[in-house]
Enzyme design. Structure first.
Site, PDB file in Angstrom:
ATOM      1  N   ASP A   6      -0.874  -6.621   7.662  1.00 35.76           N
ATOM      2  CA  ASP A   6      -1.304  -5.358   7.074  1.00 35.76           C
ATOM      3  C   ASP A   6      -1.045  -4.222   8.066  1.00 35.76           C
ATOM      4  O   ASP A   6      -1.495  -4.284   9.209  1.00 35.76           O
ATOM      5  CB  ASP A   6      -2.800  -5.449   6.738  1.00 35.76           C
ATOM      6  CG  ASP A   6      -3.288  -4.304   5.879  1.00 35.76           C
ATOM      7  OD1 ASP A   6      -2.469  -3.688   5.183  1.00 35.76           O
ATOM      8  OD2 ASP A   6      -4.511  -4.026   5.908  1.00 35.76           O
ATOM      9  N   ASP A  35       4.507  -0.063   8.121  1.00 32.82           N
ATOM     10  CA  ASP A  35       3.899   1.207   7.739  1.00 32.82           C
ATOM     11  C   ASP A  35       4.521   2.344   8.545  1.00 32.82           C
ATOM     12  O   ASP A  35       4.090   2.648   9.657  1.00 32.82           O
ATOM     13  CB  ASP A  35       2.386   1.165   7.953  1.00 32.82           C
ATOM     14  CG  ASP A  35       1.704   2.435   7.465  1.00 32.82           C
ATOM     15  OD1 ASP A  35       2.407   3.342   6.975  1.00 32.82           O
ATOM     16  OD2 ASP A  35       0.458   2.517   7.562  1.00 32.82           O
ATOM     17  N   ALA A  75      -8.547   0.138  -1.664  1.00 29.12           N
ATOM     18  CA  ALA A  75      -9.020  -0.026  -3.035  1.00 29.12           C
ATOM     19  C   ALA A  75     -10.378  -0.715  -3.145  1.00 29.12           C
ATOM     20  O   ALA A  75     -10.710  -1.243  -4.193  1.00 29.12           O
ATOM     21  CB  ALA A  75      -7.976  -0.786  -3.856  1.00 29.12           C
ATOM     22  N   ASN A 124      -5.384  -4.225  -2.229  1.00 30.55           N
ATOM     23  CA  ASN A 124      -5.995  -4.562  -0.940  1.00 30.55           C
ATOM     24  C   ASN A 124      -7.494  -4.337  -0.972  1.00 30.55           C
ATOM     25  O   ASN A 124      -7.963  -3.277  -1.405  1.00 30.55           O
ATOM     26  CB  ASN A 124      -5.386  -3.706   0.168  1.00 30.55           C
ATOM     27  CG  ASN A 124      -3.954  -4.089   0.498  1.00 30.55           C
ATOM     28  OD1 ASN A 124      -3.292  -4.774  -0.268  1.00 30.55           O
ATOM     29  ND2 ASN A 124      -3.479  -3.634   1.639  1.00 30.55           N
ATOM     30  N   ASP A 137     -10.871  -4.791   1.629  1.00 31.94           N
ATOM     31  CA  ASP A 137     -11.404  -5.087   2.961  1.00 31.94           C
ATOM     32  C   ASP A 137     -12.853  -4.626   3.092  1.00 31.94           C
ATOM     33  O   ASP A 137     -13.743  -5.407   3.376  1.00 31.94           O
ATOM     34  CB  ASP A 137     -10.528  -4.429   4.026  1.00 31.94           C
ATOM     35  CG  ASP A 137     -10.962  -4.775   5.455  1.00 31.94           C
ATOM     36  OD1 ASP A 137     -11.773  -5.701   5.635  1.00 31.94           O
ATOM     37  OD2 ASP A 137     -10.487  -4.125   6.393  1.00 31.94           O
TER      38      ASP A 137
END
EC number: 4.1.2.13
Length: 312
Positions: free
Chosen positions: A83, A105, A216, A257, A259
């Protein structure tokens, strides 16, 4: 079954109108809770590790924990994903070290630099059957080493997506349509709203191509309240409404995603346990309900948001 990449997962998710959950892992209990829920509901899963997780647990421990989950659940499709890989070197290190999917990223970089480095990651990853996710647009909020102030956030420009995907060869694309990292996503009085118009435009320009949503978590109020009830001091936090996420999962979004919701569920469970058993000190006693809280949260996300039960 061995670890898999995300290619077949996403093809099935796109065609089936659901999304696969990408859950961040940091230790054994989190891995166990996630995979136990997915095994019972027969749901494919992506276990993902951030830079912070690799620093905390070490790359080797995380890989071995996930490999153990594969042994324990041989019929469950499990991908191990990096990630927010900030550079080609980090992505390469994870590919060499057993990850089956990586995210580069480059969203904070100028567009051409993002394209160039993403292409470099793809060229290396595809030699080893590793899938690559990249990002266009910038999400506000904080997650481990990723920190973007509200005024620096940027929605994804649909005019760029075709050029980016064609020139980089990435396998999936994370876009910014109103989600945000962390538990504190919005200012007081600010209403969460996903830009489905951007999602629809991106989908029309990239037919059949898997889209990813970061940031999210829905920040379920009962866990914030539980943390405060047992000695915490968390202010009210507003996440992304789950009905909006479910709608996105029926569209082009194939990976969501999660978390912060896992962290809140686990922390609330541990705080509750110690409030009720202040004289206990055996980690197995308080980590077991914490693991159960993770499992319950993942079960909820699979059924209420992702729609991937029975898709393994």
């Amino acid at each position: 079954m061995s670890l898999v990449n995300t290619k077949e997962m996403f093809q099935k998710a796109y065609n089936g109108g659901y999304a696969v959950g990408a859950f961040n892992v940091n230790n054994m209990e989190i891995v166990q809770g996630i995979t136990e829920a997915c095994a019972e509901l027969k749901a494919p899963v992506i276990l993902q590790a951030s830079a912070g997780a690799r620093k905390y647990a070490s790359h080797t421990y995380l890989v071995k924990l996930v490999e153990a989950a594969v042994v324990e659940n041989p019929d469950l499709p499990i991908a191990l994903h990096l990630d927010h890989g900030a550079s080609y070197e980090i992505c390469k290190d994870c590919i060499d070290g057993g990850f089956t999917s990586v995210m580069f990223d480059g969203s904070s970089k100028p567009y051409e630099e993002n394209v160039e480095e993403a292409r470099k990651v793809v060229d290396y990853a595809h030699q080893y059957n590793v899938t690559v996710e990249a990002e266009l647009g910038r999400l506000a909020g904080i997650e481990d080493a990723v920190a973007v102030e509200d005024d620096k956030a940027q929605f994804t420009d649909p005019d760029q997506v075709q050029d980016f995907v064609k020139r980089t060869g990435v396998d999936s694309l994370a876009i910014a349509i109103g989600t945000s990292h962390g538990a504190y996503k919005f200012k007081p009085g600010q209403k969460p709203q996903l830009r489905f118009d951007i999602l629809e435009e991106v989908a029309s320009r990239l037919p059949g191509f898997p889209i990813v949503l970061h940031g999210a978590s829905s920040v379920i109020p009962e866990f914030v309240q539980m943390i405060n009830q047992y000695g915490g001091k968390m202010p009210d936090a507003i996440g992304i409404p789950e009905d909006m996420l479910r709608k996105a999962a029926t569209m082009a979004v194939c990976k969501i995603n999660i978390d912060s919701d896992l962290r809140l569920a686990m922390t609330a469970s541990v705080r509750k346990y110690f409030a009720e058993h202040p004289d206990h000190f055996d980690p197995r006693q308080y980590l077991k309900p914490a693991r159960d809280a993770i499992k319950g949260m993942v079960e909820h996300k699979i059924t209420a948001v992702l729609g991937c039960a029975g898709k393994a």
